[in-house]
Structures are given as C-alpha cells and as structure tokens.
Design a protein around this motif. Structure first.
Motif, PDB file in Angstrom:
ATOM      1  N   ILE A  16       0.883  -1.166   0.000  1.00 48.68           N
ATOM      2  CA  ILE A  16       0.000   0.000   0.000  1.00 48.68           C
ATOM      3  C   ILE A  16       0.920   1.215   0.000  1.00 48.68           C
ATOM      4  N   TYR A  17       0.743   2.049  -1.019  1.00 46.01           N
ATOM      5  CA  TYR A  17       1.609   3.219  -1.184  1.00 46.01           C
ATOM      6  C   TYR A  17       0.702   4.442  -1.013  1.00 46.01           C
ATOM      7  N   THR A  18       1.008   5.288  -0.043  1.00 40.85           N
ATOM      8  CA  THR A  18       0.123   6.401   0.295  1.00 40.85           C
ATOM      9  C   THR A  18       0.901   7.714   0.312  1.00 40.85           C
ATOM     10  N   ALA A  19       0.286   8.787  -0.176  1.00 39.40           N
ATOM     11  CA  ALA A  19       0.980  10.082  -0.182  1.00 39.40           C
ATOM     12  C   ALA A  19      -0.010  11.224  -0.004  1.00 39.40           C
ATOM     13  N   VAL A  20       0.514  12.318   0.534  1.00 36.66           N
ATOM     14  CA  VAL A  20      -0.223  13.582   0.527  1.00 36.66           C
ATOM     15  C   VAL A  20       0.487  14.482  -0.473  1.00 36.66           C
ATOM     16  N   ALA A  21      -0.283  15.122  -1.358  1.00 36.14           N
ATOM     17  CA  ALA A  21       0.317  15.991  -2.373  1.00 36.14           C
ATOM     18  C   ALA A  21      -0.409  17.327  -2.405  1.00 36.14           C
ATOM     19  N   ASP A  22       0.271  18.322  -2.986  1.00 37.33           N
ATOM     20  CA  ASP A  22      -0.402  19.617  -3.124  1.00 37.33           C
ATOM     21  C   ASP A  22      -1.160  19.661  -4.457  1.00 37.33           C
ATOM     22  N   LEU A  23      -1.739  20.795  -4.763  1.00 42.99           N
ATOM     23  CA  LEU A  23      -2.603  20.879  -5.943  1.00 42.99           C
ATOM     24  C   LEU A  23      -1.835  20.776  -7.256  1.00 42.99           C
ATOM     25  N   LYS A  24      -0.496  20.857  -7.188  1.00 42.04           N
ATOM     26  CA  LYS A  24       0.305  20.671  -8.399  1.00 42.04           C
ATOM     27  C   LYS A  24       0.853  19.252  -8.482  1.00 42.04           C
ATOM     28  N   GLY A  25       0.416  18.401  -7.569  1.00 42.90           N
ATOM     29  CA  GLY A  25       0.864  17.014  -7.592  1.00 42.90           C
ATOM     30  C   GLY A  25       2.232  16.818  -6.966  1.00 42.90           C
ATOM     31  N   ARG A  26       2.716  17.796  -6.238  1.00 43.23           N
ATOM     32  CA  ARG A  26       4.011  17.628  -5.555  1.00 43.23           C
ATOM     33  C   ARG A  26       3.777  16.892  -4.245  1.00 43.23           C
ATOM     34  N   ILE A  27       4.559  15.824  -4.040  1.00 42.46           N
ATOM     35  CA  ILE A  27       4.347  14.994  -2.850  1.00 42.46           C
ATOM     36  C   ILE A  27       4.995  15.634  -1.623  1.00 42.46           C
ATOM     37  N   LEU A  28       4.191  15.764  -0.562  1.00 42.40           N
ATOM     38  CA  LEU A  28       4.703  16.342   0.690  1.00 42.40           C
ATOM     39  C   LEU A  28       5.199  15.241   1.622  1.00 42.40           C
ATOM     40  N   ALA A  29       4.505  14.130   1.610  1.00 37.99           N
ATOM     41  CA  ALA A  29       4.891  13.013   2.484  1.00 37.99           C
ATOM     42  C   ALA A  29       4.352  11.737   1.879  1.00 37.99           C
ATOM     43  N   GLU A  30       5.079  10.639   2.054  1.00 40.21           N
ATOM     44  CA  GLU A  30       4.611   9.364   1.495  1.00 40.21           C
ATOM     45  C   GLU A  30       5.025   8.212   2.397  1.00 40.21           C
ATOM     46  N   THR A  31       4.329   7.105   2.252  1.00 40.26           N
ATOM     47  CA  THR A  31       4.671   5.916   3.022  1.00 40.26           C
ATOM     48  C   THR A  31       4.322   4.676   2.209  1.00 40.26           C
ATOM     49  N   LYS A  32       5.119   3.627   2.402  1.00 40.03           N
ATOM     50  CA  LYS A  32       4.886   2.373   1.686  1.00 40.03           C
ATOM     51  C   LYS A  32       4.892   1.249   2.727  1.00 40.03           C
ATOM     52  N   THR A  33       3.883   0.411   2.683  1.00 41.96           N
ATOM     53  CA  THR A  33       3.805  -0.658   3.685  1.00 41.96           C
ATOM     54  C   THR A  33       3.250  -1.935   3.029  1.00 41.96           C
TER      55      THR A  33
END
Ligand code: ZN
Length: 321
Positions: A16-33
């Motif tokens: 499961i790959y999860t991320a928070v991104a801004d409105l331009k699709g730039r990833i602020l934080a991500e995690t893979k489990t």
C-alpha cells in the motif's frame, strides 16, 4: 487548509503506497507498507486508514485532506467505487468508496490501478500531456491504461485496456479468464517463472536454477533475468519468447489506436535488453508504417510511483468538480 492538499493511495496485492500531495501534484509526504492481504479485508482497510493518518501527520497537516484518490486492482466500477473482484487481494464485491468514506469522512474516488498509472504519467510524467498515451504494466499479470485524445478511456463498463487477454496463441495455454493463449499466459512475470520451472523439471535450466540459489522456489522472473544477464542461453530463450509475444500483443493496439507513446512499467520490464529487443523487433515488424512513424516506446517515467500519482491526479480531478 484542508482543500489545498489531496491524498493518493496505490493499493496493490503486495504493498500500500500512500501520499499527501499539493494541488500541483508535488508529494509532501509518502509511506509504503506491505498489504498483507491474507489477513483479510478489515485488516487491509484499517491499514489504509492508518497510512492516510500517518502521511497527514508526516506532511504537517492538522486534518486529513478532503479528497482522496485510490487505485485498486479491478474489475471495478469507478462511479460507485465498488470492486467486483480483485484476485490478488482475495476480494469480491467490496464497496471500497463507501467503506473508506465511513472511516475517514473525506470524499473518496476509486480507479482501476492501471488506468490511474496511465493518468499519473499523463498528468505528472516526463511526457505529460501526450494526448495518445498507452501505459502497460507487466508483473504478475498484464494491465493497461489508455489515454486517448487527452482523456482516460475506460470503455462502456470501465473494462477497457485488457491487453493481457488479447489472444496471441489461439490454441495456447488456458488463462485465468477461461480462454486460451492470452498474452498473460506467455508474457507475464508469472509465465516467465513457469517456463523456467518447466525447463528445470525436464532436467535442463541449470543456469536459471543457479541464479535461483539452487532452490526451486527461487525460480522467479527475476531469477530468469539474472541468468539472462549472465549470458545463460535458456534464460535468454525465455525472454526472447516473452518479448516476441509482447511485441505481437502491442502491435494489435498500436495498429488499432495509433498512439504516439507507449510507457512500460511493472517488475518484468526490469528484464532488460533481451526482452526489450525481442519485443521491439516483433512490434516493428507487425505495425504498419504510418503507425510506426511517431511511436515511441519507453520505460514509465514515474517508475513505481505512476499509480500513486495517478491516484493523486484522480483526487485532484474530483476536488475540481
Ligand atoms: Zn485471458
């Protein structure tokens, strides 16, 4: 603040790959489990919820973004966010959108994983904006996402792009879909490993077995690639057969749709030049000249993030509605 960010989730059979991104699709934080799908639906859902909370916190946000996109294996109905069947998760008839909205209190949009990977490449990859783009992933199975005339094409029942079930050997091996000789029976990672195991069972394939650490359970597509890289002729033969079948399968969609770009993703593409060359030779032999002129075939620019960024794109699209 919550509307300035979105969450993307790539739900796969193994991770499961999860991320928070801004409105331009730039990833602020991500995690893979690891998904640990064998532990059941509730376990996996709890894990998705936990990873969303984790990335929210990691991104320094005080609340979960209002829109979440999630790519999941299909077949599924993206309108209802309902998964009909996901064999690699062991799921059947799961109302994923409903369950996640109940748990997270945000708006959830569900998409097919290969479709979202195509969308991710189209929105954020090196060739973003390529209006006729085909994304193909070759791993356990073979998936495909189609961007046609600048839009994701999903078909009447959201089931377009099943390139893995194009027949390349009419009387070939039985496929999981019930038909024979589908591309998936020859060119998936699963098929590569099966060809290698058959050789070993016949007392051949010593180079492949060595690359598998002399363990029959170590005979995987990766082991075949390692043996091929070391010059093993039998491993090279398997990848040649796989590459030719892929080229044949791809030629159908290139002659049909005349794309300008095919992006290849998934583990089996790491097999390298032996597979690529065979695929290219077969493809170019079978595609008519007018469809070859502008065609480029390249590795997926976003690598294993194509699906994740597609989920982000999906959430962004929903947030603009
Ligand atoms: Zn099939």
């Amino acid at each position: 603040m919550k509307n300035h960010f979105v969450t993307g989730v790539d739900l796969g059979g193994t991770k499961i790959y999860t991320a928070v991104a801004d409105l331009k699709g730039r990833i602020l934080a991500e995690t893979k489990t690891p998904t640990e799908a064998g532990k059941g639906i509730d376990f996996v859902l709890d894990k998705i919820v936990a990873t969303v909370k984790q990335v929210t916190e990691k991104a320094g946000l005080s609340e979960i973004p209002a829109y979440l996109g999630i790519g999941a294996p299909g077949p599924l109905d993206p309108q209802r966010g309902f998964i009909y069947q996901a064999p690699n998760l062991g799921w059947q008839d799961v109302p994923l959108k409903f369950l996640l909205e109940e748990a997270l209190h945000v708006s959830v949009t569900v998409g097919n994983d290969a479709n979202l990977a195509a969308l991710g490449e189209f929105c954020f990859g090196d060739y973003k904006g390529a209006s006729n783009l085909i994304y193909i992933t070759i791993s356990t199975g073979i998936g495909c996402g189609l961007i046609l005339n600048g839009e994701l094409y999903q078909g009447a029942d959201y089931s377009a792009g099943e390139i893995g079930h194009l027949a390349v050997e009419p009387d070939g091996l039985l496929c999981s879909c019930g038909n024979r000789g589908c591309l998936e029976t020859i060119a998936s990672g699963t098929a590569i490993a099966r060809f290698a195991r058959e050789l070993v069972q016949q007392g051949k394939g010593t180079g492949i077995l060595k690359a598998a650490g002399d363990l029959s359970e170590g005979i995987t597509a990766e082991a075949v690639s390692r043996a091929a890289a070391a010059g093993d002729q039998e491993a090279l033969g398997i990848l040649d057969k796989t590459g030719r079948a892929l080229g044949l399968g791809l030629s159908y969609i290139v002659n049909l749709l005349n794309p300008s770009l095919i992006l290849l993703g998934g583990g089996a593409m790491k097999a390298g030049p032996p597979l690529w060359q065979a695929m290219n030779v077969e493809l170019r032999r079978r595609v008519i000249k007018s469809n070859r002129n502008k065609l480029r075939i390249l590795p997926a620019a976003l690598g294993d993030r194509s699906g994740l960024l597609g989920a982000v794109a999906c959430a962004l699209q929903a947030s603009r509605l």
